[in-house]
Scaffold this motif. Structure first.
Motif, PDB file in Angstrom:
ATOM      1  N   ALA A 152       0.852  -1.186   0.000  1.00  0.00           N
ATOM      2  CA  ALA A 152       0.000   0.000   0.000  1.00  0.00           C
ATOM      3  C   ALA A 152       0.883   1.229   0.000  1.00  0.00           C
ATOM      4  N   THR A 190       1.824   5.915   4.340  1.00  0.00           N
ATOM      5  CA  THR A 190       1.490   7.186   4.965  1.00  0.00           C
ATOM      6  C   THR A 190       1.339   6.953   6.463  1.00  0.00           C
ATOM      7  N   GLN A 202      -1.828   5.170   7.907  1.00  0.00           N
ATOM      8  CA  GLN A 202      -2.027   3.722   7.842  1.00  0.00           C
ATOM      9  C   GLN A 202      -2.187   3.097   9.225  1.00  0.00           C
ATOM     10  N   CYS A 203      -1.664   3.751  10.239  1.00  0.00           N
ATOM     11  CA  CYS A 203      -1.659   3.186  11.590  1.00  0.00           C
ATOM     12  C   CYS A 203      -2.963   3.519  12.306  1.00  0.00           C
ATOM     13  N   CYS A 206       2.959   0.712  14.883  1.00  0.00           N
ATOM     14  CA  CYS A 206       3.265   0.566  13.458  1.00  0.00           C
ATOM     15  C   CYS A 206       4.688   1.003  13.127  1.00  0.00           C
ATOM     16  N   TRP A 251       7.613   1.622   9.711  1.00  0.00           N
ATOM     17  CA  TRP A 251       7.885   1.796   8.288  1.00  0.00           C
ATOM     18  C   TRP A 251       9.370   1.561   8.034  1.00  0.00           C
TER      19      TRP A 251
END
Length: 206
Positions: free
Chosen positions: A25, A28, A31-32, A38, A40
């Motif tokens: 996806a 950004t 997203q969390c 979360c 990245w």
């Protein structure tokens, strides 16, 4: 205390973060979702994305395998849990944390000085924090500035007695379960440790 913007590369003695697979996806910060921890693969919430499965108190390295198969250090973090994330300059999550990421805050870039991280109950440095329920949920409050070996009240302003505590004071604490005074049955909570209790706590002595 330094800002929570520096994590070290993985070390052999610490397990990598165990994370579930996620569909590709656009990366950004949004997203969390609420309640999630979360990560990245790149700074500023770019690159690969995962939701970390981090049990409370587990010490782990900020290195993981991403959905595309690469294994790299975490580049950014969003903490949307009720807990805080502590970072350490050693491989065992031992001693006082050198960095803290509070609930509902983010770190958009991760440096290279910290070696390990863990999820713990939310509590500030030099405080003894209390939680209404044994799973660290519900109302929270804290006590600080305790001197000598005096007996201090552990209950909240509404007389609510806690069933869990996190000791971020530099001293061990005795937590007394007898209502009204420091005596009788007690728990000993060392510095840097937390615990839930079967019995309510009413008083404290350093």
């Amino acid at each position: 205390m330094r800002k929570f913007f520096s994590f070290a590369s993985a070390i052999a003695t610490v397990a990598a973060v165990a994370l579930p697979a996620a569909a590709p996806a656009q990366a950004t910060e949004s997203q969390c979702s609420a309640g999630q921890f979360c990560v990245w693969s790149e700074a500023n919430f770019n690159g690969q994305f995962k939701v970390a499965q981090a049990p409370l108190g587990k010490c782990f390295s900020p290195q993981t395998t991403w959905p595309n198969g690469t294994n790299t250090r975490i580049g950014a973090i969003s903490n949307r849990t009720q807990f805080q994330i502590e970072g350490f300059d050693n491989g065992q999550c031992s001693g006082q944390a050198s960095s803290v990421l509070k609930p509902n805050t983010t770190a958009g870039s991760i440096g290279a000085s910290l070696q390990t991280i863990r999820l713990v109950p939310a509590c500030d440095q030099n405080q003894l924090c209390f939680y209404e329920n044994a799973d660290f949920s519900g109302k929270t409050w804290a006590v600080s500035g305790m001197t000598g070996t005096l007996c201090y009240n552990a209950t909240a302003t509404n007389a609510q007695a806690p069933h869990a505590a996190y000791n971020r004071d530099y001293r061990s604490m005795k937590l007394w379960t007898t209502q009204g005074f420091c005596g009788g049955p007690n728990y000993v909570l060392p510095s840097g440790q937390w615990s839930g209790f079967n019995d309510a706590v009413y008083a404290i002595t350093p």
